[in-house]
Write a protein that holds these residues in place. Structure first.
Motif, short mmCIF file in Angstrom:
data_model
loop_
_atom_site.label_atom_id
_atom_site.label_comp_id
_atom_site.label_asym_id
_atom_site.label_seq_id
_atom_site.Cartn_x
_atom_site.Cartn_y
_atom_site.Cartn_z
N CYS A 99 -6.21 21.51 -26.77
CA CYS A 99 -7.14 22.16 -26.29
C CYS A 99 -6.55 23.63 -26.01
O CYS A 99 -5.28 23.94 -26.10
N PHE A 100 -7.28 24.59 -26.12
CA PHE A 100 -7.03 26.03 -26.06
C PHE A 100 -7.54 26.79 -24.73
O PHE A 100 -8.53 26.58 -24.35
N TYR A 101 -6.76 27.40 -24.08
CA TYR A 101 -6.82 27.99 -22.78
C TYR A 101 -6.57 29.49 -22.78
O TYR A 101 -5.62 30.00 -23.48
N SER A 102 -7.52 30.37 -22.36
CA SER A 102 -7.15 31.72 -22.22
C SER A 102 -7.48 32.36 -21.02
O SER A 102 -8.35 31.80 -19.98
N PHE A 103 -6.58 33.16 -20.51
CA PHE A 103 -6.35 33.71 -19.19
C PHE A 103 -6.27 35.34 -19.18
O PHE A 103 -5.52 35.88 -19.87
N ASN A 104 -6.97 35.94 -18.25
CA ASN A 104 -6.87 37.30 -17.97
C ASN A 104 -5.95 37.61 -16.75
O ASN A 104 -6.20 36.76 -15.50
N ALA A 105 -5.05 38.47 -16.88
CA ALA A 105 -3.93 38.48 -15.62
C ALA A 105 -4.01 39.92 -14.93
O ALA A 105 -4.11 40.95 -15.80
N THR A 106 -4.10 39.91 -13.68
CA THR A 106 -4.16 41.35 -13.11
C THR A 106 -2.89 41.10 -11.89
O THR A 106 -2.49 40.15 -11.49
N TYR A 107 -2.58 42.18 -11.42
CA TYR A 107 -1.37 42.17 -10.31
C TYR A 107 -1.92 42.29 -9.18
O TYR A 107 -2.71 42.85 -8.59
N SER A 108 -1.30 41.66 -8.24
CA SER A 108 -1.78 41.52 -6.88
C SER A 108 -0.40 41.29 -5.82
O SER A 108 0.32 40.34 -6.43
N ALA A 109 -0.09 41.77 -5.17
CA ALA A 109 1.07 41.90 -4.28
C ALA A 109 1.16 40.44 -3.50
O ALA A 109 2.03 39.67 -3.67
#
Length: 297
Positions: A99-109
């Motif tokens: 299985c292939f998983y893709s994620f977008n990551a953003t910064y949050s305190a």
């Protein structure tokens, strides 16, 4: 010569204009892996639990650091490498089941989710629309079949629960193990097995193994055997409860043996002596049912 240069320049300009006006092609939705959104921070670690062991992690930028959790093959820990990075980055994960998983990551305190469990769509319902929309990696061990196709086959064999074979099994110490059916699809073979505990004492499984051995071994003759491992297991067992019946489906690369060999399945009890074993002979293997007969979707 001057005329030729002018013509060449004009042609170059016209081609440039043609390429700029040409419509840009986009990928259809079914070819796009839509990413999950994850918030990360510098002072806390986000843990993501996957249904299978993680074999590959790729980070989109140096703003992230990640790795498998110590002692846990199916957990990825991820956090921000720098404080308050701007914009968005990404990371991808591939698991051992393809299985292939893709994620977008953003910064949050303060990330809203620190511990995430990914849904096991491949095994939960391999016929769902959601499973159809996922992307899978083709693995050599699966005979170039996608993990989804293999799991659909195993799921169908399990749910159908037919007893095609009635003469292969063992029964000792109040515990019974038997072979219910053998199926084949291209270069993959599937064994449907069942186990029953007639006693009031649970049977904790130490290990289950398969080996190819000589059918008849004369005294003072060295035993010739080869151990083989399944490439997939559907409903892998750790315990057979008191008065319970349980089943599993094992997938192997294509198995062929001569008439003087047998395939032996052995089930060993942890801290006990109620071990079970039975022999599968060549006729059961070469007469395997075609999976196409099961009407796999």
């Amino acid at each position: 010569m001057k005329k030729l240069l002018i013509l060449a320049a004009g042609l170059a300009l016209s081609l440039r204009g043609f390429s700029q006006n040409e419509p840009v092609k986009s990928f259809p939705d079914k070819q796009v892996v839509r990413p999950y959104r994850v918030e990360v921070t510098f002072t806390k670690t986000v843990h993501i639990l996957f249904p299978a062991a993680v074999t590959y992690v790729d980070l989109g930028s140096t703003d992230l650091i990640a790795g498998k959790a110590d002692g846990a093959e199916n957990v990825v820990r991820i956090k921000a490498a720098v404080r308050n990075f701007s914009g968005e980055t990404n990371f991808s994960v591939i698991t051992a089941d393809g299985c292939f998983y893709s994620f977008n990551a953003t910064y949050s305190a303060e990330p809203g989710q620190l511990n995430i469990e990914m849904e096991d769509w491949l095994h939960k319902d391999p016929y769902s629309d959601f499973a159809n929309d996922r992307m899978y990696i083709r693995l050599d061990e699966l005979g170039n079949e996608t993990p989804l196709v293999v799991n659909r086959i195993m799921h169908t064999i399990y749910e159908r629960n037919a007893r095609e074979i009635r003469t292969v099994g063992s029964k000792h110490f109040g515990v019974q193990a038997w072979l219910k059916g053998v199926y084949i699809h291209n270069d993959l073979m599937f064994l449907h097995t069942s186990f029953r505990n007639f006693t009031r004492v649970p049977f904790d499984i130490d290990f289950i193994r398969f080996r190819i051995a000589d059918k008849n071994v004369a005294k003072r003759t060295a035993l010739q055997e080869t151990f083989i491992k399944p490439v997939r297991v559907y409903n892998e067992l750790a315990r057979i409860g008191a008065k319970k019946t349980v089943r599993s489906v094992y997938a192997f690369g294509k198995i062929t043996i001569p008439d003087d060999k047998v395939l032996v399945m052995e089930i060993y009890e942890s801290n006990g002596g109620r071990h079970q074993s039975f022999r599968i002979e060549n006729p059961e293997l070469v007469n395997a049912r075609f999976v196409d007969e099961l009407k796999i979707k």
